[in-house]
Motif scaffolding. Structure first.
Motif, PDB file in Angstrom:
ATOM      1  N   GLU A 229       0.817  -1.221   0.000  1.00  0.00           N
ATOM      2  CA  GLU A 229       0.000   0.000   0.000  1.00  0.00           C
ATOM      3  C   GLU A 229       0.847   1.266   0.000  1.00  0.00           C
ATOM      4  O   GLU A 229       0.444   2.299   0.531  1.00  0.00           O
ATOM      5  N   GLY A 230       2.021   1.131  -0.557  1.00  0.00           N
ATOM      6  CA  GLY A 230       2.879   2.313  -0.656  1.00  0.00           C
ATOM      7  C   GLY A 230       3.561   2.703   0.631  1.00  0.00           C
ATOM      8  O   GLY A 230       4.081   3.820   0.742  1.00  0.00           O
ATOM      9  N   ILE A 231       3.590   1.798   1.599  1.00  0.00           N
ATOM     10  CA  ILE A 231       4.221   2.126   2.887  1.00  0.00           C
ATOM     11  C   ILE A 231       5.732   2.037   2.795  1.00  0.00           C
ATOM     12  O   ILE A 231       6.460   2.835   3.403  1.00  0.00           O
ATOM     13  N   PHE A 232       6.245   1.081   2.022  1.00  0.00           N
ATOM     14  CA  PHE A 232       7.684   0.843   1.940  1.00  0.00           C
ATOM     15  C   PHE A 232       8.157   1.041   0.516  1.00  0.00           C
ATOM     16  O   PHE A 232       7.365   1.111  -0.428  1.00  0.00           O
ATOM     17  N   THR A 233       9.447   1.098   0.384  1.00  0.00           N
ATOM     18  CA  THR A 233      10.111   1.155  -0.907  1.00  0.00           C
ATOM     19  C   THR A 233      11.367   0.307  -0.839  1.00  0.00           C
ATOM     20  O   THR A 233      11.959   0.137   0.241  1.00  0.00           O
ATOM     21  N   VAL A 234      11.774  -0.263  -2.003  1.00  0.00           N
ATOM     22  CA  VAL A 234      12.967  -1.098  -2.067  1.00  0.00           C
ATOM     23  C   VAL A 234      14.083  -0.283  -2.710  1.00  0.00           C
ATOM     24  O   VAL A 234      13.867   0.426  -3.700  1.00  0.00           O
ATOM     25  N   GLU A 235      15.252  -0.372  -2.146  1.00  0.00           N
ATOM     26  CA  GLU A 235      16.416   0.343  -2.659  1.00  0.00           C
ATOM     27  C   GLU A 235      17.597  -0.628  -2.743  1.00  0.00           C
ATOM     28  O   GLU A 235      17.844  -1.376  -1.777  1.00  0.00           O
ATOM     29  N   PRO A 236      18.261  -0.647  -3.911  1.00  0.00           N
ATOM     30  CA  PRO A 236      17.924   0.099  -5.131  1.00  0.00           C
ATOM     31  C   PRO A 236      16.815  -0.572  -5.893  1.00  0.00           C
ATOM     32  O   PRO A 236      16.540  -1.750  -5.694  1.00  0.00           O
ATOM     33  N   SER A 237      16.218   0.146  -6.805  1.00  0.00           N
ATOM     34  CA  SER A 237      15.162  -0.450  -7.630  1.00  0.00           C
ATOM     35  C   SER A 237      15.737  -1.315  -8.736  1.00  0.00           C
ATOM     36  O   SER A 237      15.030  -2.171  -9.275  1.00  0.00           O
ATOM     37  N   VAL A 238      16.984  -1.100  -9.081  1.00  0.00           N
ATOM     38  CA  VAL A 238      17.691  -1.932 -10.059  1.00  0.00           C
ATOM     39  C   VAL A 238      18.998  -2.366  -9.416  1.00  0.00           C
ATOM     40  O   VAL A 238      19.765  -1.523  -8.930  1.00  0.00           O
ATOM     41  N   VAL A 239      19.246  -3.658  -9.402  1.00  0.00           N
ATOM     42  CA  VAL A 239      20.420  -4.189  -8.732  1.00  0.00           C
ATOM     43  C   VAL A 239      21.193  -5.069  -9.707  1.00  0.00           C
ATOM     44  O   VAL A 239      20.607  -5.741 -10.562  1.00  0.00           O
ATOM     45  N   ARG A 240      22.485  -5.050  -9.583  1.00  0.00           N
ATOM     46  CA  ARG A 240      23.346  -5.908 -10.394  1.00  0.00           C
ATOM     47  C   ARG A 240      23.716  -7.152  -9.596  1.00  0.00           C
ATOM     48  O   ARG A 240      24.146  -7.045  -8.446  1.00  0.00           O
ATOM     49  N   ASP A 241      23.581  -8.297 -10.247  1.00  0.00           N
ATOM     50  CA  ASP A 241      23.886  -9.580  -9.621  1.00  0.00           C
ATOM     51  C   ASP A 241      23.055  -9.726  -8.341  1.00  0.00           C
ATOM     52  O   ASP A 241      21.864  -9.428  -8.320  1.00  0.00           O
ATOM     53  N   SER A 242      23.679 -10.127  -7.281  1.00  0.00           N
ATOM     54  CA  SER A 242      22.989 -10.291  -5.989  1.00  0.00           C
ATOM     55  C   SER A 242      23.491  -9.252  -5.004  1.00  0.00           C
ATOM     56  O   SER A 242      24.020  -9.565  -3.940  1.00  0.00           O
ATOM     57  N   GLY A 243      23.360  -8.014  -5.400  1.00  0.00           N
ATOM     58  CA  GLY A 243      23.836  -6.934  -4.551  1.00  0.00           C
ATOM     59  C   GLY A 243      22.979  -6.736  -3.304  1.00  0.00           C
ATOM     60  O   GLY A 243      21.965  -7.405  -3.088  1.00  0.00           O
ATOM     61  N   ASP A 244      23.399  -5.774  -2.479  1.00  0.00           N
ATOM     62  CA  ASP A 244      22.676  -5.482  -1.230  1.00  0.00           C
ATOM     63  C   ASP A 244      21.348  -4.811  -1.532  1.00  0.00           C
ATOM     64  O   ASP A 244      21.257  -3.879  -2.337  1.00  0.00           O
ATOM     65  N   ILE A 245      20.321  -5.294  -0.838  1.00  0.00           N
ATOM     66  CA  ILE A 245      18.965  -4.761  -1.003  1.00  0.00           C
ATOM     67  C   ILE A 245      18.430  -4.403   0.386  1.00  0.00           C
ATOM     68  O   ILE A 245      18.622  -5.155   1.353  1.00  0.00           O
ATOM     69  N   SER A 246      17.748  -3.276   0.471  1.00  0.00           N
ATOM     70  CA  SER A 246      17.149  -2.848   1.749  1.00  0.00           C
ATOM     71  C   SER A 246      15.729  -2.375   1.521  1.00  0.00           C
ATOM     72  O   SER A 246      15.401  -1.810   0.466  1.00  0.00           O
ATOM     73  N   ILE A 247      14.883  -2.613   2.529  1.00  0.00           N
ATOM     74  CA  ILE A 247      13.495  -2.138   2.519  1.00  0.00           C
ATOM     75  C   ILE A 247      13.423  -0.936   3.466  1.00  0.00           C
ATOM     76  O   ILE A 247      13.791  -1.041   4.649  1.00  0.00           O
ATOM     77  N   LYS A 248      12.932   0.189   2.953  1.00  0.00           N
ATOM     78  CA  LYS A 248      12.896   1.416   3.755  1.00  0.00           C
ATOM     79  C   LYS A 248      11.472   1.968   3.816  1.00  0.00           C
ATOM     80  O   LYS A 248      10.639   1.693   2.949  1.00  0.00           O
ATOM     81  N   VAL A 249      11.228   2.744   4.861  1.00  0.00           N
ATOM     82  CA  VAL A 249       9.913   3.359   5.078  1.00  0.00           C
ATOM     83  C   VAL A 249       9.713   4.484   4.072  1.00  0.00           C
ATOM     84  O   VAL A 249      10.610   5.302   3.837  1.00  0.00           O
ATOM     85  N   LYS A 250       8.520   4.527   3.492  1.00  0.00           N
ATOM     86  CA  LYS A 250       8.182   5.572   2.529  1.00  0.00           C
ATOM     87  C   LYS A 250       7.060   6.471   3.050  1.00  0.00           C
ATOM     88  O   LYS A 250       7.132   7.690   2.950  1.00  0.00           O
ATOM     89  N   ASN A 251       5.990   5.870   3.592  1.00  0.00           N
ATOM     90  CA  ASN A 251       4.823   6.632   4.064  1.00  0.00           C
ATOM     91  C   ASN A 251       4.662   6.404   5.565  1.00  0.00           C
ATOM     92  O   ASN A 251       4.220   5.348   6.006  1.00  0.00           O
ATOM     93  N   THR A 252       5.005   7.416   6.358  1.00  0.00           N
ATOM     94  CA  THR A 252       4.950   7.290   7.819  1.00  0.00           C
ATOM     95  C   THR A 252       3.516   7.258   8.335  1.00  0.00           C
ATOM     96  O   THR A 252       3.223   6.609   9.342  1.00  0.00           O
ATOM     97  N   ALA A 253       2.615   7.946   7.662  1.00  0.00           N
ATOM     98  CA  ALA A 253       1.247   8.059   8.164  1.00  0.00           C
ATOM     99  C   ALA A 253       0.556   6.713   8.267  1.00  0.00           C
ATOM    100  O   ALA A 253      -0.300   6.518   9.142  1.00  0.00           O
ATOM    101  N   LEU A 254       0.925   5.760   7.380  1.00  0.00           N
ATOM    102  CA  LEU A 254       0.279   4.455   7.398  1.00  0.00           C
ATOM    103  C   LEU A 254       1.003   3.460   8.287  1.00  0.00           C
ATOM    104  O   LEU A 254       0.571   2.306   8.393  1.00  0.00           O
ATOM    105  N   LEU A 255       2.045   3.910   8.928  1.00  0.00           N
ATOM    106  CA  LEU A 255       2.836   3.010   9.772  1.00  0.00           C
ATOM    107  C   LEU A 255       2.344   3.158  11.215  1.00  0.00           C
ATOM    108  O   LEU A 255       2.971   3.811  12.047  1.00  0.00           O
ATOM    109  N   ASP A 256       1.200   2.568  11.506  1.00  0.00           N
ATOM    110  CA  ASP A 256       0.549   2.734  12.803  1.00  0.00           C
ATOM    111  C   ASP A 256       0.287   1.362  13.406  1.00  0.00           C
ATOM    112  O   ASP A 256      -0.445   0.543  12.841  1.00  0.00           O
ATOM    113  N   TYR A 257       0.877   1.124  14.574  1.00  0.00           N
ATOM    114  CA  TYR A 257       0.734  -0.168  15.240  1.00  0.00           C
ATOM    115  C   TYR A 257      -0.715  -0.425  15.632  1.00  0.00           C
ATOM    116  O   TYR A 257      -1.175  -1.567  15.600  1.00  0.00           O
ATOM    117  N   GLU A 258      -1.429   0.642  16.023  1.00  0.00           N
ATOM    118  CA  GLU A 258      -2.803   0.460  16.467  1.00  0.00           C
ATOM    119  C   GLU A 258      -3.718   0.076  15.302  1.00  0.00           C
ATOM    120  O   GLU A 258      -4.749  -0.570  15.505  1.00  0.00           O
TER     121      GLU A 258
END
Length: 761
Positions: A229-258
């Motif tokens: 739902e657009g909460i996260f984003t993957v970086e980088p969007s284009v990777v060579r071979d099996s490079g490092d991939i990370s998931i990062k927060v994009k939309n803080t408003a939807l990141l609600d534990y409750e």
């Protein structure tokens, strides 16, 4: 026309305006919506004209605006006033901006990744034919090749700008399209990570293993997320071979534990190199870490309830409730404070939110305050976290705790002569301080008494009325001794009770005094032979005397100083009256008034009024004698002053027999004779030492001769002179000196005599 790269201050155009010969000075105004880019400068062109120059004061931009319409207006120019009476003239000026090569070209289509084939490729006007074979040879290792493509704008010498301003570049990746090693594959099918709720954008999600793609892959892969739902984003969007991939927060408003304690989504890797379009996916679950990010929320913004003003200790009033969306200890709410009107008389339960009465010492009062406005505070995290507030309004209900209060402590009235009614109406009025009905509704009733059958009171208005005529008062027997005579009551005493309609009923009564018509009230003025202050001090004694004289009840109302100038009230007053006072008393007499002559005689013979008159006569006599004595003393003093002044003037007048000339030196022989000797004077001390020729003067010496002679004549002794005694000598050589007391001459030290030359008389 002005080039867009023209510098600030460049001249654009000018306007020449002729001025009036005898009018005010010319002034210029520049008008237009872009007038901030230009300014006008006025210069003298000739003796009868001015030049208005338009000068550039800002930067021009052809791409933004290529035409600037302006108006140059001159105020107070020359005009033929017979045909044109205007005092302002305007000229339109259009500034056209000339374009310059100051912007580089822009790529409309430049894909970051380009698949290479064996065919000849062309990109716009840029031909890659010479490089295709080299690229295909280099890609046997499946390594992508980055190519920088530069677009250069056609040059024009006249408008040429620096190279950086008319060229642009873009990088394109060329990758091979065919290889089994380029198919994307994930290491695990499911990954679980965690992140704090409300984390800022760019915060990385923590995973136990960050190696998403299998090692050994060759190629370029495009990554994307689905179902997040657009909460996260993957970086980088284009990777060579099996490079490092990370998931990062994009939309803080939807990141609600409750709202959702965890989020599940997929990460898809798609092949972008080689001829295939293979893809692979993995399941990701991100657990949210709860934070105390929510404040308590009361179920109502305002709590309102009614409560009686006389509630006792321990009585529950109202329960407030606050909820916190956080979980665990963060969501535990405690009610920590109650403040506002009379909050010290209430108690707030920290766990349940119940507000109750805490003691009976201080009670509420509906008559003083109708509502109590309170503010309650709730805190989460067991009383150590976020706070919230709500208002509590306690509406006090009235109880019948106030008795009616009459406006006067006693009411009085007078009967008519025929005893059938009151001379003026009597209306009692009481006020009940209770706030609500029926507690504050007052009614009246007449208390039982011997006269209650003759009167009635209106229950609503409190008006007292006579319902049965009274009989005239009669003396039982005029022949009876004075102490045995009985009369009907002079004053009818009644009592009226005011009561409210509340429960329990509150009452209050007030006495009513009704005077019978046989009492006649009037003001009588007495002249009392004593000063006002003495009347005030002996007020009760004088009132007793006035009661004896008038045979009624006398009350002194005013006391004034007696003055003989008020001839309208006292026409027989003498010019010189002793100190008196004017006493005005209210006298109430019965129709059958009895005056005791015996008491009056005793009062006149043995008490103060007779004595006052005698003392008044004596005071008049003494005062006259004192005035005569003072007048004689004044006349005598004036005569003595005149005599003393005449004596002084006589001493100063040469024809007066008392006139004397003050002689300052003595002559020992006949004045002017052949054998006369000059007498010398000196002053010596007690030992014979020389002190000088001059005499030491006292205040006596500064007085006129007439004054000193007059003082000596009256026996006044002059003051002694200090500083030794006076010595005189008739010897020309001044060898022998004689003191003023007489006797033979005494020699004086010649050294002393020689100090100064002798003084001759």
């Amino acid at each position: 026309m002005v080039p867009e790269d023209a510098s600030v201050g460049q001249f654009i155009t000018s306007v020449i305006v002729k001025k009036k010969t005898d009018g005010p000075a010319l002034s210029f105004i520049l008008l237009g919506d872009t007038v901030s880019l230009f300014k006008i400068s006025a210069k003298l062109n000739s003796f009868d004209s001015w030049r208005a120059e338009v000068v550039l004061q800002g930067k021009l931009d052809y791409e933004t605006r290529n035409l600037h319409p302006l108006e140059v207006c001159a105020k107070n120019p020359y005009t033929n006033e017979r045909f044109d009476t205007r005092n302002i003239v305007c000229v339109s000026v259009s500034v056209l901006v000339e374009d310059r090569q100051d912007r580089p070209p822009i790529f409309l289509h430049a894909p970051p990744i380009t698949r290479i084939t064996s065919e000849t490729l062309k990109v716009s006007s840029i031909t890659l034919e010479n490089t295709v074979n080299r690229l295909l040879e280099a890609m046997v290792t499946f390594e992508p090749i980055l190519v920088t493509v530069t677009a250069v704008e056609m040059e024009e010498e006249r408008t040429r700008a620096p190279r950086d301003s008319y060229s642009s570049s873009v990088e394109i990746a060329f990758v091979i399209m065919d290889s089994d090693m380029m198919i994307p594959k994930f290491t695990y099918q499911q990954y679980v990570g965690e992140v704090r709720e409300n984390s800022q954008p760019g915060t990385a999600v923590t995973f136990p293993d960050t190696t998403f793609l299998k090692s050994g892959l060759k190629g370029v892969f495009a990554l994307r997320l689905e179902g997040d739902e657009g909460i996260f984003t993957v970086e980088p969007s284009v990777v060579r071979d099996s490079g490092d991939i990370s998931i990062k927060v994009k939309n803080t408003a939807l990141l609600d534990y409750e709202e959702r304690p965890h989020i599940e989504f997929q990460m898809i890797a798609r092949q972008v190199s080689g001829s295939g379009q293979s893809s692979s996916s993995a399941q990701l679950r991100v657990n949210l870490i709860d934070l105390n990010d929510n404040s308590p929320v009361f179920t109502q913004s305002v709590y309102r309830t009614e409560v009686y003003e006389n509630i006792t200790s321990g009585t529950s009033i109202i329960r407030v409730e606050a909820r916190d969306a956080d979980g665990g200890s963060f969501g535990t709410v405690r009610y920590t404070r109650l403040e506002g009107d009379m909050a010290d008389r209430l108690e707030l339960d920290a766990y349940s939110g119940l507000i109750s009465r805490n003691n009976d010492i201080l009670s509420f009062d509906r008559e003083r305050k109708a509502e109590l406005h309170l503010r309650v505070r709730a805190t989460d995290n067991s009383g150590a976290g976020n706070e919230a507030h709500s208002n509590v309004i306690l509406v006090l209900r009235d109880v019948n705790d106030e008795a009616p209060v009459f406006q006067h402590t006693v009411y009085q009235g007078v009967m008519k002569p025929d005893q059938t009614g009151l001379r003026s109406p009597i209306q009692v009025q009481a006020v009940d301080r209770d706030a609500e009905e029926p507690n504050n509704q007052v009614r009246y009733r007449l208390d039982p008494s011997s006269y209650s059958s003759y009167f009635s009171v209106d229950a609503l208005t409190g008006e007292l009325k006579v319902i049965q005529a009274l009989s005239y008062p009669q003396v039982s027997s005029i022949s009876d001794p004075r102490d045995q005579r009985t009369y009907d009551e002079e004053v009818i005493n009644l009592s009226i009770t005011a009561y409210d309609l509340g429960t329990p009923q509150q009452t209050q009564n007030v006495p009513v005094q009704i005077f019978r018509e046989e009492f006649v009230e009037r003001f009588i003025t007495f002249i009392y032979p004593r000063p006002k202050i003495e009347v005030e001090l002996k007020r009760e004694e004088i009132e007793t005397m006035l009661r004896t004289l008038t045979g009624g009840n006398a009350q002194i109302r005013t006391v004034e100083h007696f003055t003989t100038q008020d001839t309208s009230r006292f026409p027989d007053a003498l010019p010189y009256e002793p100190v008196k006072s004017i006493v005005t008393a209210l006298v109430r007499n019965n129709v059958n008034t009895v005056v005791d002559i015996e008491k009056i005689l005793k009062q006149l013979n043995g008490t103060q009024p007779v004595a006052c008159r005698l003392e008044g006569v004596q005071l008049t006599s003494v005062q006259g004698e004192r005035d005569s004595y003072l007048a004689g003393v004044v006349i005598l003093c004036v005569l003595l002053a005149l005599i003393f002044l005449l004596i002084i003037l006589c001493y100063m007048w040469s024809i007066c027999p008392l006139y004397r000339v003050r002689k300052s030196r003595k002559v020992m022989a006949d004045e002017g004779g052949p054998d006369s000797e000059r007498v010398s004077y000196i002053r010596v001390d007690e030992r014979g030492g020389y002190r000088g020729y001059e005499e030491e003067r006292t205040w006596w010496d500064y007085l006129p001769a007439c004054c000193t002679d007059a003082a000596l004549y009256l026996g006044v002794t002059p003051p002694k002179r200090g500083g030794g005694r006076m010595a005189w000598s008739g010897d020309e050589r001044q060898r022998y000196w004689q003191f003023g007391g007489g006797g033979e001459g005494v020699p004086v030290d010649e050294r002393v005599i020689g100090v100064a030359a002798p003084r001759r008389a």
